[in-house]
Every structure is written in C-alpha cells, then in structure tokens.
Design a protein around this motif. Structure first.
Motif, short mmCIF file in Angstrom:
data_model
loop_
_atom_site.label_atom_id
_atom_site.label_comp_id
_atom_site.label_asym_id
_atom_site.label_seq_id
_atom_site.Cartn_x
_atom_site.Cartn_y
_atom_site.Cartn_z
N HIS A 280 1.06 -1.07 0.02
CA HIS A 280 0.15 0.13 -0.30
C HIS A 280 0.96 1.44 0.12
O HIS A 280 1.45 1.23 0.34
N LYS A 281 0.38 1.97 -0.63
CA LYS A 281 1.24 3.41 -0.71
C LYS A 281 0.44 4.59 -0.74
O LYS A 281 -0.83 4.61 -0.34
N THR A 282 0.67 6.20 -0.25
CA THR A 282 0.47 7.19 0.08
C THR A 282 -0.81 7.16 -1.22
O THR A 282 -2.01 8.20 -0.30
N ASN A 285 -2.95 3.95 -5.27
CA ASN A 285 -3.05 2.39 -5.49
C ASN A 285 -3.71 1.79 -6.68
O ASN A 285 -3.86 0.25 -6.24
N SER B 93 1.32 -0.18 13.24
CA SER B 93 0.00 0.75 12.48
C SER B 93 -1.43 0.48 11.97
O SER B 93 -1.14 -0.46 12.00
N PHE B 96 -4.14 0.53 6.67
CA PHE B 96 -4.39 1.67 6.06
C PHE B 96 -5.54 1.38 4.52
O PHE B 96 -5.75 1.99 3.38
N ASN B 97 -5.00 -0.60 3.98
CA ASN B 97 -5.52 -0.23 3.16
C ASN B 97 -7.05 -0.81 3.94
O ASN B 97 -7.45 -1.33 2.19
N LYS B 452 6.05 4.62 0.42
CA LYS B 452 5.46 3.26 0.76
C LYS B 452 4.48 3.60 2.58
O LYS B 452 5.08 4.08 3.34
N THR B 453 2.78 2.99 2.61
CA THR B 453 2.62 3.56 3.82
C THR B 453 3.14 2.23 4.99
O THR B 453 2.86 3.33 6.22
N GLU B 454 4.14 1.71 4.86
CA GLU B 454 4.41 0.75 6.09
C GLU B 454 5.67 1.68 6.42
O GLU B 454 6.21 1.52 7.42
N ARG B 456 5.75 4.69 6.71
CA ARG B 456 4.92 6.10 7.22
C ARG B 456 5.03 7.23 7.03
O ARG B 456 3.59 8.10 7.67
N ASN B 459 2.35 8.59 5.27
CA ASN B 459 0.52 8.43 5.09
C ASN B 459 0.65 9.30 6.39
O ASN B 459 -0.37 9.46 6.24
#
Lengths: 686, 686
Positions: A280-282, A285, B93, B96-97, B452-454, B456, B459
């Motif tokens: 997942h990305k900011t 997607n 976290s 967020f998906n 990348k959401t991971e 942070r 996001n």
C-alpha cells in the motif's frame, strides 16, 4: 480589539437573519430553506468575460481540442468512470475507498474499456508528430481523471512500448508493437532496484550470455538487486523490459535492456521469476507496483534490445557506440518522455485544484467587515486573492511552458536532445513542486472541504506526490540543470566563444541595468521582467563559477566543489527555468490581442513578480535593492485585485468539464442536502 | 560535463564489484547475497553520542516518561496495534488498505482495548495539573501511533467531556462524567456547520424554549445549517454537544451549548435526528465524521450547559456575563485545548518523519564522488543535510515551545488566558505548517520509499493534513495573533503605557543594533539571535501600525485597514511566534550542561539562522543588509555539518520506540527480502 471589530459587528446582521427565521419559528411548522444561506453560482459574482474563453482555451491546450472533449465525454458517460450523480450533474472519479486490489482491477477494466473504444489505435505504429501530440492529449485527459490510469498506461505504452520502438530494431517492432497496442501483452519496465533508484548505473542485476544455447541469463544476485516499484508487475504485467549490467567474457559492458516474459497466458509466473507486491502507498494504489527477482532466467538472444549494441550468436559484444557513457545515455532516453509528461500532468493537476478552489472561493462566504453587511466572499479578501491568484498565474506560465517543451520534444531533432534534457529536467522539478504547493494551498483555502475525497484536491496531492521523485529526484535534476549550464559557461570561457542556445545569449552582452524608478508601468513591462530574471541568472552563474573555482583551488575535485555549491546550483537551476518560462510566456502572449492579451499580461506579471517577491536570492546578492523589492511587494496584491474579476473565466478557460472538478466547485449546498444522501447514514450499535 | 565527472567515475568501481560477482557467475551456481549492497545500521556511521541521550529525552518529553513507555509497550504487544513482524522486530500501525468502515471499527476496538487496560482512569474526575499532564502524554503517545485514534478520543474526552466540565455545572458533572470516562456514552461535538466553520458566530442552528414542557427545541432550519465534520457522529456517537443560536422571546442570545442524545441504546437515531456520513477523506478515515440534522428535537431544560447562562423554567434568559462577546468567548474555550494539542501532535509527527528519514539517510547510499570510492551516504551530501537538519533543529525548538505552552495552559491562571489564546494560535498555525513541510521534505528525501505506507511518512502527511484548518484556519489564527499585538500596541501608545507580557517588553527599550561584524561567534550567540528577531518583530509592528493608520486616514474602517494589511499581519504573527520560541529554547538550554548544552546551542542556532535565511522580510525591510544575510547564508551549512555526527543521537533522543517508526528506519534490505514477503505475490490472469 481589532479582531472584535471584524467579527463582533456581525451580531446585528445575525439578528436580522434570525428574525427572519423567527417569523417561521412556530413549533411544529416547517422552515423554508431559502431563509438561510443560499448557494449563488460563481457566475453571479463574476460578470461577463472580458476575453474570448474558447480562444483562451485553444491557446492553453494548443492542440487536439476535439480529441480531448471526445474523451472527456466518453468517460463522463460511462458508469466505469462516474462516481456520483447530483441533480442533473455527474462527477467522475475512481472510488478511493476501495482496497488497493480492487482499485487495480478497476484501473484495468477502464483500460480495456478505452481499448474497446479505439482510444489507443495506432499509438505505436504511427510516429508522426500529429499522432504523438494526439497521444499526449489522451494522456493529459486520462490523467485529469486519474493518475493511476495514466501511469499504468504510460508504463505500458511509453516505457515498455516506447523502449521497444527506440531501443529495439525491426525484429522487435514486428513482433511486439501490434500486440502491445492491442493489449494482448501487458508490459512493464524493470529499471529501478531496491538498492538503486536515481543512480541507475549502479544497478546490480547481472546478465550473462550462454553461446551453447544462444540465450541470455538474467540474474538477481542479491536482495538489493530485486527490481522495485515496477508498475504493473504486482498483478497484471505479462512482460517486462529488464535493465541489467551485461557481462560478456568477464567484462561489464554496462547497463542494457532486455525483453523478458514474466507471466504465462494463465497469469502464472514464468520459470525463474518471483514477484512480490510493493504494498500500500500514500497514493496511486490503482497501480500495482511490484518487485521482481530473476533466478537465472533464460531468454533468447534476440530479446536484447539491440539498436545500439548486440551480442553475436557466438558471444561477441558489438556496439556502434564505443563510449560507455554515451551508450548509457541512449538506454536512458525513454525516461525523457517521462519528464515531459510529468511537466504536463503537474500543470493539469494544479488546474483541477485551482478551478475547484477558486470556484468555491467565489461562492463561499465567511465573516463580514461592516455592520449589517452579509458575509464576504472568500475571494474578496485580499489575503485569499494573494494565496491563490499567483498560483493561478504560475499555472498559466507552466501551461505555456509545458506545451512548448512537448512540441520541442516531439520534433526529436538530434541537436535539441541536450536542450530537451536540460529544460525537461528543470520543468519536471519546478512544475511538480509547484503542483504540490498549489494543491496544498488550494486544499487549505477550501478548509475541511479540501480534504473530502469527492472534492478531489487533497486526494490529488496524494495521487501525484510521486512526481517529485520519480523519473529523477527533483533536487538531483535541478543540480543537473546547473551543471549543464556551468559546463557550457566553462567551455565558452575557456574557448573564448559566445554562449548559445537555451536563451543564454544574454550572457554575451552587457549586464542588464535596473531602473531605479520602478513604477507600475515598468514593473509590468515584460522587458523589465526579463532583464531582472536575466540579471539573476547571470549573477548566480558567475557566483557558482567563482565558488567552484575557489574550492578547486584548495585542492578538491570538481565533483566535490559542485557538491559543496549545491545551494547556488539549486538557485541557478530555478533562475534558468523561470527565465525560460517567461520567454515562452511572452511568445504565447504575442499570439493574443485586445483584452485577452491584457489579461495574459497581468498573469505574466503576477507570475514573475510573485516569484521574485518570495525569493530572498534577489536581495541577498543585490539583484534588487530593498526599496525596489518593496515596490514589487506592493505591486503583487494590486495585480491580484485586477485579476479578481477575471478569475472565473480564467479557470473556465482550462476547459476541464464539470464532471472532472470537485463537487464543491458547484452547488455544494445541493450536493450536501439530505435529499442527496445515498447510503451515507449508519445506525450501527456502539 | 560536471555531471559526468560525478557519475561517470563509478564505472571503475562498479567493475570491481561486478568482478566479484563474476567469480560466482558460472551458470547454474548460486551467488552469495553478501557480495552486493549490505545494510549497515546507522549506528555504524555515527559513533558514540556526545551527550546523554536519556537526559536529552527527559528534557524533550518533560514529563510522564514512564507512562509514555508503558503505553508504547502496551500497544506494541497487542495484535490490535501491530501490523508487521520482521525478524525479531514488530511494527505498529493501522491497516490503511482497509475501507473506511472497517478502519473506524478498528479504531473503536482499540479504544475499548485501552479502556480495559485502564488508560483513561480518572481522566475527567481528576483535574490536577499532574493528571492533566499525564493525559497529555497519553494523547501524544496515541497520536504517534495513529492520528485517528487520538482524534476520536480527543473528541470524546476533550471536546465532549471537557465541555461538560467547563461549560456545565454540577448536575452535568454528576450525570455525565463517570459514564463518559467509562465510555458508556460516546460523545461528539457539533459546532461546525456546512455553511459556517471558522465563523462560529454565524451558525444557523436555532434553539427555542417551550415553557409548557420545559424543553428546548433544537432545529436545523435549512441545509446550510446541517452540522458538518462531526467526529464520531457518522457511526459511533450516542450523544453530542450542540452549538446553536438561542432565541428567547424573539431575541437572539447568541451561541450556546446543549447536550443532546442522538442514538439510542440500539444505535438507532433518536426522534428528530437524521445523520449522514461525511464520506471518504484524504486522511483520517479511521474517524467517522458525520453530519447531523435536528428536526425540532426536544431536550430537557437541564441539558443547557449553564455555567455562564441559563433559562429559567418559565423561560427567562439569565446570564452572569452581560457582554455577548465575552459570553461567546466562554463558549469557545474548549477549542483552546485543541490548539495546544495540535501544537504537540504536530511536533511529534515531525519527529516520526525525521527519525525515519534521517536513519534512512544514514544507511542509504547513492552515487560516489571519486573513482573507486563506494557510494556516498545520503546524509554525507551537504545538500541532504541542508534539506533535513534545519527541520530537525526547528522540531527541537517546537518541542520545547509546545511543552512550555502545555504547562502554561494547564495552570489555567485566568490572567494567562489571553496569552494562551495568542500563543496557542501562533504555535498551532506555525507548527502544523512546519509539520507538513517537514513530512513532505522527509518523504522526498526517502525517494519512493517515502510513499510506502509501511514507512509512515507519506501517510502521516495525509493523516495530519487536517491540522492546518481545524480548530481555526491557520491564516485566520495568524491574523488574530497580529491583531492582538497591534491592539496592545495601540492601547499602550494611546495611554502612554509600557508594553507588558508575552516578551513584548523589548519594545519599550531602544531598538537593538546589529553588529556589522557578524562572525561565526556572533551569529551563534543567542543574544544576537534574539536581538535580530526582536528587531524584526518591532519593525513589523511599527510598519503594520503605520499602514493601518494610513488606510484609516483615507476614510476606511479599522476592519478594512486590517484586511488590506494582511501580509504585514502574517509576517508579524510569524515574527512574534519565532521570537517566543527562541526565548523558550534559551530557557531549555539553560537546563543542560556540557556537551548537551553545546549541541542544543547548535540546534538553536540552526533553527534561528535557517529561518532567517529563507525569509525575505529581513532584507526587504532592512533588518539585515545583503552582506549580513550572506554571512548567515554561509553559516547555515556550516552548522549543519557540525550537527551531522549528532544526528542519529538527536533522533534517538525523541524516545519513539522502534515499532513506531517506518520500516526503512531499520534494516530495509531484510524487510524487503523475499523471505519476508507475506502474501504479497499475485498470479492473477490478465
């Protein structure tokens, strides 16, 4: 105290409005909605346009207006693209509340819908400038709908397809182009690795050749060599271009590009291929970015894209380009289209944000300045004008500049290739930064509404954020611009020659002299503006030159000197880019007449002066005196105020149809009314 | 040319590395992973700390370190909070998906987990400063995990609960506080409407009184009066505070606050209530923002929060505060906690971004400057230092400032209330802007990994973006700061009195004189720095005063004059805020000794000088000469270079445990290795 004066006087007016309510406030009876705030369309507060909006739009878009309108219309009529209906209006947008897996499938569905409607016909087979421009228009329109859609198509057509065209030869063209155009294969572009992004020369994927089978063997020797961010790889791509070091007889011939199948007809990974999701990305997607490992994957010898280098069946390396740096440059060529595209997209996103935020600012009221007055329109606050109108002006400047670059790029004159590289680097960096800044300001200018996905602005920030680092990190690109300029400057000086090209001829003449009497007429004169920007460019180039020489004289290398002079290099990159943008703006202005020319002149002035006003470089190095800078500082709000009556017409001229702007650009009282609540309510138990 | 020198020289080094590969490149054999890029932890490139990191952390956090660590630990051990395991590390976290509906339920689950673990015990019943500080520490830690979690709790405890405490009386406290603390009711805070956000006085919800039943009747008279953005309303809240105009006997008594139930025990809407979802947002989808319509909803007379105003059973309006403006101010008081909290959260988000991006910059390499050299660490590039270290320094300054404000706010001295209002307005605006800017720069400094959401960073930008407009639009707040200052200045001048409070006493003395000899010692001296910021503050206040007077003399009102002088007002608000921040930094520095004091001095210098360097105001109005500004400009990178060896230790001192930073802050080769791919692969058919 002062604050109270502004907000306190409203009490009286509120009482009048509430008295109106009161007449109806007999318990049990219903109130008429009309007694509170009513939505007035921005047209009500804007009057007639002083210029011909369709002519302005034609000047901005520059080409293929019919194709654009046809494609906008195609999407606005399909449920695959429409997300919301309010009254007689539809709004088009992906559903950003879906998990990424569903968003990606939806992107693919839309691609096949476009294919069925003939959108991609002859995209790779017809390389004429006309057809290329038409394609660009298609990317622009699709990008206005959704960045993911345009990126996924861009990877397939521009990076995969474009590489086959430019790096491959007839055998590749014959085999791949038609099926690429028909989406019978889905291509991706495996250049970046976990360990290497901007520094492509450092990639660690290794390819060797086995003459006994006439095959190349592609290998990922370690985890940092895994291909990374590969758009399309995680889910849908069947084939990829792989960039890899080519080792022949123990000698590294540098980075080369190969075609490799990664999935079979059933979507299963091919032998030796492992794929993982980037996750997942900011934003973005809707694109399935993936990672690829190659475990000694064997591909036919013919899969080397051999326009400039080849390996003979018995394993001899041959190349028409002896210099490895030049060869590397050829293999990087597909990326320059990327930068041109980003400059274009960045401009369009700023337009969507500005059209939405400015239309809203022409309908939203807050506070009032005098007793018994209704609340003021946001755009009637000088501060709100100052927040948004310079960004509007710069977006016009970007538009003309991107259009100019696009045409220069598509002409593909070999003698322009360096110019295209330098200018596209500067534009890509400056425009993507500007676009994010504009969207951020637009989002804040809309308050919380700027963050609602249905209003697009906040969402566009996330979807387009990637632009500042992909196809080259912006900071690295800006330094490349300056290094190119400094290189030319060194060369010209050492050979006693004149500077030439990219508008640098002004360096050969005397230094421009600024008038001390900077009245409004002078400040708005494009000759003054150009002289000021030339003065800065020249001054910074001289300063950078002197600083680099000084550092070298202490015994450090040129590389180290440049590394230390990064700030001047950044300033110079910006100075160069803004000067070019002004020259292009002047040329655009020359195509207009009458009141349109006048309004363009205001936009040009605002884009230049607001840029000067916020940039400390002019004062730090004495290109302006404090007094001169104060005059410019005062002129900016004056020009904003003059542009205020034109605002609606200027954003209308972007030609972005209603379904593609945020909901708050239109009747936001209606779209938020109870009658338009659809399944939004929830009665779940705590 | 220059560029080629930097990147071209790598060819030789690459050959050496690839030769190492080659030794293993016998088809069919496997390669050792170790021959490519290996991850070196940032500790390897950083040496020992020159200061005591635990002392630095204690200075930064200021209070409740044990509570913080306990709560971090509680979360890091629960699967409700942990999203990823890599080797022996966990990372915490939200997912967020997930679609927003599931995210919201997850937020609620986490809240009940925290409740069960006693996190909220005595949050409303114990109003001591100690307990309030402990609560603040809890909000901070929860906010570092997830903004949605802290917002949802903040709405319930600070806005709903806090309003009952401060606007209600004993009957409300007895009835509501315990069940609020135990989450037997879930409260929300219905102030904002579709038509009115910043301008709360203009809200259109109307409440009348029916003496025959001793009930208030709350009504939404029109669509623009629907309550909007109400956190918790869309799904989980059972009760709300409603802000409404109170009409008694045809007279509007202004905005008052009432308690109203909106959902019954089964989660069904109460009679007369309609609720809709605000829909998907750019961020913060873990909070269920909703809209509420009141259709002549009847509530008991006792539900008016009557600390300062009441309606008697027979319908007489009584208030201890006669002045409607003052009464309005009381009802707005719950918002000031919000601004203090935002200042705190903004600082913490910047910390998460910086700790992640700087640790990454100490492990990621790109390009090399000399032949046969390995690639350089990102943080060894002066340009990379300049991108991030001034932001680090400013974040330290923000930290001390937010801590100071928090304590001032919690003391609740009535004589400080204006000071808290003014300072919290300035801090809220400046810090939330700084936080977004920092996160943006951090995101870009990490390349694609920043998205990348991971990891942070990207996001957090989306999750915290709301801060610049909620609890007061930042621009409006900055103008309020200046108006307050100008009001004091007017008043002091007209009464011939001295300026007093908020550090404004410097205006009573002579204007500071800058030394012309700005050597490094002077530039780093906090007395010089303070004098420079005072000079700017004084100069801007005088300029604003003169401009406002000049406009008034042309016949316009004070309100109009202030509206036109927005730019000076903004500049002054910033000047005031930065001067206060410096004074607080100086006091923090005084608490340290030895090398810790020295490092803090570097941070203070960098935060001030980098701010001065990028702000054209100093030059425009002659607070600095071009020569002086050039000296400052040159000092900034010098201080960055001196801070480089301390970087890791400075971000370690934030005390944010490993699970709460992005994955790239740690071994990103390992976390991206094939062995750690979990269900990320996909083999679907095109």
């Amino acid at each position: 105290m002062a604050e109270r004066r502004i907000v306190g006087d409203r009490a009286g007016w509120r009482i009048r409005v509430l008295t109106k309510h009161l007449r109806h406030l007999i318990p049990g009876t219903s109130l008429e909605a009309s007694i509170c705030l009513a939505y007035e369309p921005p047209e009500v507060n804007s009057g007639d346009a002083a210029f011909d909006k369709s002519a302005m739009r034609a000047l901005l878009d520059g080409h293929d207006l019919e194709t654009r309108d046809w494609l906008f219309n195609l999407m606005a009529k399909s449920d695959l693209f429409v997300s919301r209906k309010v009254g007689d209006k539809v709004f088009a947008s992906p559903d950003f509340n879906e998990p990424m897996d569903e968003m990606r499938d939806k992107t693919l569905e839309r691609i096949f819908f476009l294919l069925r409607n003939g959108v991609f016909k002859d995209f790779l087979k017809d390389n004429s400038i006309e057809n290329s421009l038409k394609q660009m228009a298609v990317w622009e329109v699709l990008g206005i709908f959704d960045h993911a859609l345009s990126v996924k198509l861009g990877v397939h057509f521009i990076l995969w397809g474009g590489s086959i065209v430019s790096l491959g030869t007839q055998r590749h063209h014959d085999k791949w182009l038609r099926i690429t155009e028909e989406l019978k294969v889905f291509g991706c572009f495996a250049m970046t690795e976990l360990g290497h992004g901007s520094n492509v020369r450092g990639i660690e994927t290794v390819t060797t050749y086995d003459p006994s089978t006439q095959e190349f063997i592609i290998d990922t020797p370690c985890e940092s060599a895994q291909k990374y961010w590969i758009g399309g790889a995680a889910k849908h791509a069947t084939h990829t271009i792989v960039f890899s070091q080519l080792l022949i007889d123990g000698k590294n011939e540098g980075v080369h590009a190969f075609i490799c199948q990664i999935r079979d007809a059933n979507g299963r990974w091919c032998r030796g291929i492992r794929i993982a999701d980037c996750g997942h990305k900011t934003g973005l997607n809707g694109v399935d970015n993936g990672r690829i490992w190659f475990d000694k994957v064997r591909i036919p010898r013919e899969n080397l894209l051999n326009a400039v280098a080849d390996v003979t069946p018995d394993g001899q390396y041959v190349s028409s380009i002896k210099n490895p740096d030049q060869r590397f440059g050829v293999f990087m060529a597909p990326l320059s289209s990327g930068r041109v595209t980003i400059a274009m997209h960045a401009t369009n996103q700023a337009k969507v944000g500005l059209a939405t935020a400015l239309r809203y600012a022409l309908t939203r009221r807050a506070f009032s300045v005098s007793t018994y007055e209704p609340e003021m329109l946001l755009l009637d606050y000088p501060s709100h004008q100052h927040r948004l109108l310079p960004l509007l002006a710069k977006t016009y400047a970007m538009n003309f500049a991107a259009l100019d670059l696009k045409k220069l790029h598509l002409k593909k004159n070999p003698e322009d290739s360096k110019v295209v590289h330098v200018i596209s680097s500067g534009f890509k960096a400056m425009f993507s930064w500007h676009s994010q800044r504009t969207l951020q300001e637009c989002r804040e200018a809309c308050g919380g509404q700027g963050l609602k996905t249905e209003n697009r602005i906040g969402n566009l920030k996330a979807e387009y954020d990637v632009q500042s680092t992909f196809e080259g990190d912006n900071n690295v690109l800006m330094q490349q611009v300056s290094k190119a300029l400094l290189g030319d400057y060194f060369a010209a000086r050492s050979k006693g020659k004149l500077m030439k090209g990219m508008g640098l001829e002004h360096l050969n003449g005397p230094r421009p002299v600024m008038s001390k009497e900077l009245d409004s007429n002078v400040l708005r004169d494009s000759r003054f503006q150009l002289a000021l920007l030339q003065l800065r460019e020249r001054g910074l180039l001289e300063l950078l030159d002197a600083e680099v020489k000084k550092i070298i004289s202490t015994g450090l290398s040129t590389s180290e000197a440049l590394m230390s002079s990064y700030k001047l290099a950044e300033n110079l990159g910006k100075a160069f880019t803004e000067r070019i943008m002004l020259e292009i703006f002047q040329r655009a202005e020359e195509q207009a007449t009458g009141s349109m020319k006048k309004v363009l002149g205001l936009l040009r002035t605002l884009s230049v002066l607001s840029g000067v006003d916020e940039e400390p470089v002019f004062l730090r190095y004495g290109f302006l005196s404090p007094e001169q800078s104060q005059l410019i500082h005062r002129e900016v709000p004056a020009v904003c105020a003059e542009l205020r009556p034109h605002t609606l017409h200027l954003v209308d001229s972007f030609g972005i149809p209603q379904p593609f702007l945020g909901l708050i650009a239109y009747d936001w009282v209606e779209s938020n009314a109870w009658d338009n609540v659809s399944g939004g309510s929830s009665q779940s138990i705590v």
